[in-house]
Structure formats: C-alpha cells, structure tokens
Design an enzyme around this catalytic site. Structure first.
Site, PDB file in Angstrom:
ATOM      1  N   ASP A  25      43.767  43.048  47.810  1.00 26.17           N
ATOM      2  CA  ASP A  25      43.667  42.908  46.356  1.00 26.17           C
ATOM      3  C   ASP A  25      44.928  43.314  45.621  1.00 26.17           C
ATOM      4  O   ASP A  25      45.154  42.883  44.495  1.00 26.17           O
ATOM      5  CB  ASP A  25      42.487  43.738  45.835  1.00 26.17           C
ATOM      6  CG  ASP A  25      42.761  45.230  45.933  1.00 26.17           C
ATOM      7  OD1 ASP A  25      43.069  45.851  44.907  1.00 26.17           O
ATOM      8  OD2 ASP A  25      42.671  45.774  47.038  1.00 26.17           O
ATOM      9  N   ASP A  28      48.143  47.236  48.751  1.00 29.03           N
ATOM     10  CA  ASP A  28      47.674  47.848  49.999  1.00 29.03           C
ATOM     11  C   ASP A  28      47.208  46.756  50.955  1.00 29.03           C
ATOM     12  O   ASP A  28      47.387  45.571  50.696  1.00 29.03           O
ATOM     13  CB  ASP A  28      46.547  48.845  49.704  1.00 29.03           C
ATOM     14  CG  ASP A  28      45.453  48.226  48.840  1.00 29.03           C
ATOM     15  OD1 ASP A  28      45.080  47.066  49.111  1.00 29.03           O
ATOM     16  OD2 ASP A  28      44.972  48.884  47.906  1.00 29.03           O
ATOM     17  N   TYR A 176      37.589  51.464  43.900  1.00 26.65           N
ATOM     18  CA  TYR A 176      36.861  50.484  43.100  1.00 26.65           C
ATOM     19  C   TYR A 176      35.431  50.932  42.883  1.00 26.65           C
ATOM     20  O   TYR A 176      34.477  50.252  43.259  1.00 26.65           O
ATOM     21  CB  TYR A 176      36.932  49.094  43.752  1.00 26.65           C
ATOM     22  CG  TYR A 176      38.320  48.514  43.676  1.00 26.65           C
ATOM     23  CD1 TYR A 176      38.826  48.041  42.471  1.00 26.65           C
ATOM     24  CD2 TYR A 176      39.150  48.488  44.792  1.00 26.65           C
ATOM     25  CE1 TYR A 176      40.121  47.543  42.381  1.00 26.65           C
ATOM     26  CE2 TYR A 176      40.439  47.991  44.712  1.00 26.65           C
ATOM     27  CZ  TYR A 176      40.922  47.517  43.509  1.00 26.65           C
ATOM     28  OH  TYR A 176      42.204  47.041  43.419  1.00 26.65           O
ATOM     29  N   GLU A 412      52.347  48.080  40.390  1.00 25.90           N
ATOM     30  CA  GLU A 412      51.557  47.416  41.432  1.00 25.90           C
ATOM     31  C   GLU A 412      50.968  46.105  40.913  1.00 25.90           C
ATOM     32  O   GLU A 412      50.313  46.078  39.879  1.00 25.90           O
ATOM     33  CB  GLU A 412      50.433  48.327  41.916  1.00 25.90           C
ATOM     34  CG  GLU A 412      49.695  47.772  43.121  1.00 25.90           C
ATOM     35  CD  GLU A 412      48.742  48.781  43.752  1.00 25.90           C
ATOM     36  OE1 GLU A 412      48.393  48.603  44.927  1.00 25.90           O
ATOM     37  OE2 GLU A 412      48.356  49.752  43.065  1.00 25.90           O
TER      38      GLU A 412
END
Length: 441
Positions: A25, A28, A176, A412
C-alpha cells in the site's frame, strides 16, 4: 518501471494458498487489504466516472484494477473466510529491504465467522462490485465472477458482524486501525452492489441502515471513513428515497468551500486542503475527486447548492476547487515543488519508499539484508530509482516540505493517495482548454 522485479512469489504457499499479487500500500512491503481494496474501489470509480476521458490510458487503468481484483478473488476464495493481510508489519517496518529481497515472515492473516472483520470484508465487496461495472463491456465473464464474489463477501460481512481491530488488533494497529466503525463500509458496499446489480434489496439495505451513520462525519472520506463517499455516490444512483443522502452531500460540498461559513476543511496559505491525520494528500485527492463527481450531479440536475451565509456554488465552483488542488500538487505552490514524483524537474528526491531508495537488482544483484538497507535509508543522496507518478504525503500546513525519508507522513507515497487522483487527472486532461491553470481556491 523496469527497475522493479518479481517479489513475494510464495505468498500464502506455506499454508497451501496462492496469495500472490496485489499491492503493497505504501513504502513498506506488507499487503493490507483494507487500504488496498479502497484503492481499487477508487480506481474503478475513476474509470466509471471519467473513463471516457482517459483515451488509450484507460487500458492501463483496467490492468491496474485487475491486478488488484485477481488478488482479492484469491483472498476470498474460501466461503466465510477471508485473508486480509500478508506480512508481519512490525518486522517488515523494522527492515529497509527491497521487495525482491524480503526475508521477513510473509504470514497471512484472516477473518472468519468466529473472528469477524466487517469493515475489510465490506470494502473488498465494494472493490469487487465497482470493478464488475468496469469490466462489464470488455470482459463479461470476469465481470460476472466479480459480482458473484462481491455478493458472497458482502453477505459474510453483514451476517458475521465485528471489528477487525478486535480480531487482529496487534497486527493491524497502529498501521490501519478502524476508527470509524464498520457500518459505513457495510452501507458503502451495499451501495456499490446496488449500482452493479440494480437489485432493490441492496438499496433497501442502504436506506434502512442510513441512520447508523449519524448526522456527523459526513465530511470524511478515505480508506477508513466512507461517509462523504456514500452521500456523493448516491447522487449518481438515480433512485428514490435518496433525499437524505443528497442533503448530506450538499452539506459536505458546502463544508469544502473556503468561502463557506460552515467550512470544515482548513487551507494552507498556499491554498492546499488540510485535515487532521498523517499523509494529508490522501484527503486532498479523495476530496477533490468527490468535488468533481458532485459537480457532475449539479450539472445533470441543473442545480446550484445554497450554503449558509448566502454562499451559492454551481458546478464550475467545485471544478475550480478541484483544479486548484491539482495545480498545487503538480507545482503551483509556494515551494514550486511537484509532489508527484517524476513530474517536472523539481520533485521530492528522498521519498520514504524501500524499493525506490535501494538500488535495483539490475544495478546491485547481490542480496541486501534488513540492516544493510539502513545505510541507504540514512543516506543524504537522492533515491536510486524514480517512482514515477507516485504522490507523496505532502507539505506541512505552512507549505514547507523537508525532503527527508524519516518524515514519512510527508514523504511516503500511498496507493490511496494516487487512486482518486487518476479520475481527477483524466477529467482535467480532457477539459484542459476549458479550465486554464492556476485557478484560485
């Protein structure tokens, strides 16, 4: 992206399941199905609303969607059992490794009727249902497979209700966590199923459960909270009993406008939307997308929204609002910096993204272990590989941006930042002559 190679080709094999494919996503190497599914839903919605403006790029959008739906079909192949994550997040986040070199555990995590996760299951249903619409003309067989699976997954999400935080807390939080509850995802999933199937039962479900959303949070939209998205989506369904949702969509729209007394979104001095939480660009792109979709509703109904304080706004006001955000992202901002990597000659060079930071297999074929990668993370050099098209988390509220990997909230990139932007860019590409650059907010 020739510098990217195959990775995670054995995901799920240790338990006899094929869980290859899908998306990491962000920067990472973990597959989190909640934000991934939302990203796929937004890609599909982009094609549904703005596919005619994509030209030859629409085929690439379909390929991107199918890369995700093929994976989600694998993850939901067992009735009443859904794989919702692959990879151990803490171990993964403690390493700075190329995906091609990953040697941390690729543990699959799942929900079931005994260990439910209604929000992630319902979001998967939304992704499959919306994607079924996209493939209806080009691949009818696949479209039907997607909708059948979407209905099965939604039924599971609704029948076995529960928070996936409770089931997988130590593995999904703080990455999340679900903060908004699962009711919004259930209604979101049902709305997409209604759009895909026209079955009255799904619309009845949406209307019956609308009260669970309450009269607040209708300004929120993203991988966790679907409230504003539900209300704007309903404006596109052309069905009865939609007045309550449209009323909330109107309130949401008024709350976006800088000149509105009920504004619920902050703006930087340079004109960028700001909401609480990290990776602010996820709010910018998602809300800009909704503003454009809402403008289509105003156009088709020949309507003008009346906000408090005598503020009136037509379709062009919301188009200009979205255009201002796009222009900011692409470089019309106080720093003159494009927050889309690879666009223009001035963009972030040290983004928080493992594969981009580390040299490619072509350039460095030898294995780089967990600690070996930290040398590259701590380096002051630009990333070795350009992650072309990725949009990063964005500047601070004072319009400044420190180009540093350690500031992950700013540097990010994520799939759920980019996915809503696909439809927005398609719209402005097709209407560039109508809306000149640098409208004020």
């Amino acid at each position: 992206m020739t510098w990217r190679k195959d990775s995670a080709l054995k995901d799920g094999f240790e338990i006899g399941v094929d869980l290859t494919g899908g998306y990491y996503d962000a920067g990472d190497n973990v597959k989190f199905n909640l934000p991934m599914s939302f990203s796929i839903t937004m890609l599909a919605w982009s094609v549904i609303e703005f596919g005619d403006s994509m030209g030859s790029d629409q085929q690439h959008a379909l390929e991107a969607i199918r890369w995700g739906t093929d994976y989600l079909m694998k993850a939901t192949s067992i009735p009443n059992f859904i794989y919702v994550q692959v990879g151990e997040p803490y171990n993964d986040h403690n390493c700075w490794e190329r995906p091609e070199d990953m040697d941390t555990a690729r543990t699959p995590y799942a929900i079931s009727k005994d260990f439910p996760g209604s929000e992630v299951a319902a979001e998967i249903a939304a992704a499959l249902a919306s994607s079924s619409i996209v493939f209806k003309r080009s691949n009818c067989t696949y479209s039907q497979e997607l909708i059948r699976r979407a209905e099965m997954v939604f039924s599971f999400a609704d029948k076995y209700r529960g928070f996936y935080n409770d089931t997988l807390y130590s593995w999904v939080c703080p990455f999340y966590c679900d903060y908004s509850g699962y009711q919004d995802e259930l209604i979101w999933g049902a709305a997409w199923l209604y759009k895909a199937t026209s079955k009255a039962d799904y619309w009845d479900y949406v209307v019956k459960n609308a009260s669970t959303l309450g009269n607040y949070n209708y300004n929120e939209f993203g991988w966790d909270n679907k409230n504003a998205g539900i209300n704007v989506l309903v404006t596109r369904l052309n069905t009865c009993n939609s007045d309550l949702f449209i009323e909330k969509a109107n309130k949401f729209a008024c709350n976006l406008l800088p000149e509105s007394p009920t504004r619920a979104v902050n703006y930087s001095a340079g004109g960028l939307m700001f909401k609480e939480g990290g990776s602010n660009m996820q709010h910018v792109t998602a809300l800009s997308f909704l503003a454009l979709v809402y403008s289509r509703y105003l156009e088709e109904t020949d309507s003008v929204v009346a906000c408090d304080g005598g503020v009136m706004a037509d379709m062009n006001r919301f188009i200009k609002l979205a255009k201002g955000q796009v222009d900011y992202i692409l470089g019309s901002n106080p720093m003159g910096l494009s927050y889309m990597v690879g666009y223009s000659g001035h963009y972030p060079q040290k983004i928080h993204h493992r594969a981009s930071t580390l040299p490619s297999i072509d350039q460095h074929p030898c294995f780089i272990d967990c600690n070996g990668g930290k040398l590259y993370f701590n380096s002051s050099n630009p990333n070795a590989n350009v992650l072309t098209g990725a949009v990063v988390g964005g500047p601070f509220k004072n319009d400044t941006y420190p180009d540093e990997r350690v500031n992950f909230a700013q540097s990010e990139p994520t799939t759920y930042i980019n996915a809503p932007l696909v439809g927005v860019l398609a719209f402005f590409k097709a209407h560039s002559s109508n809306y000149s650059r640098s409208f004020s907010n």
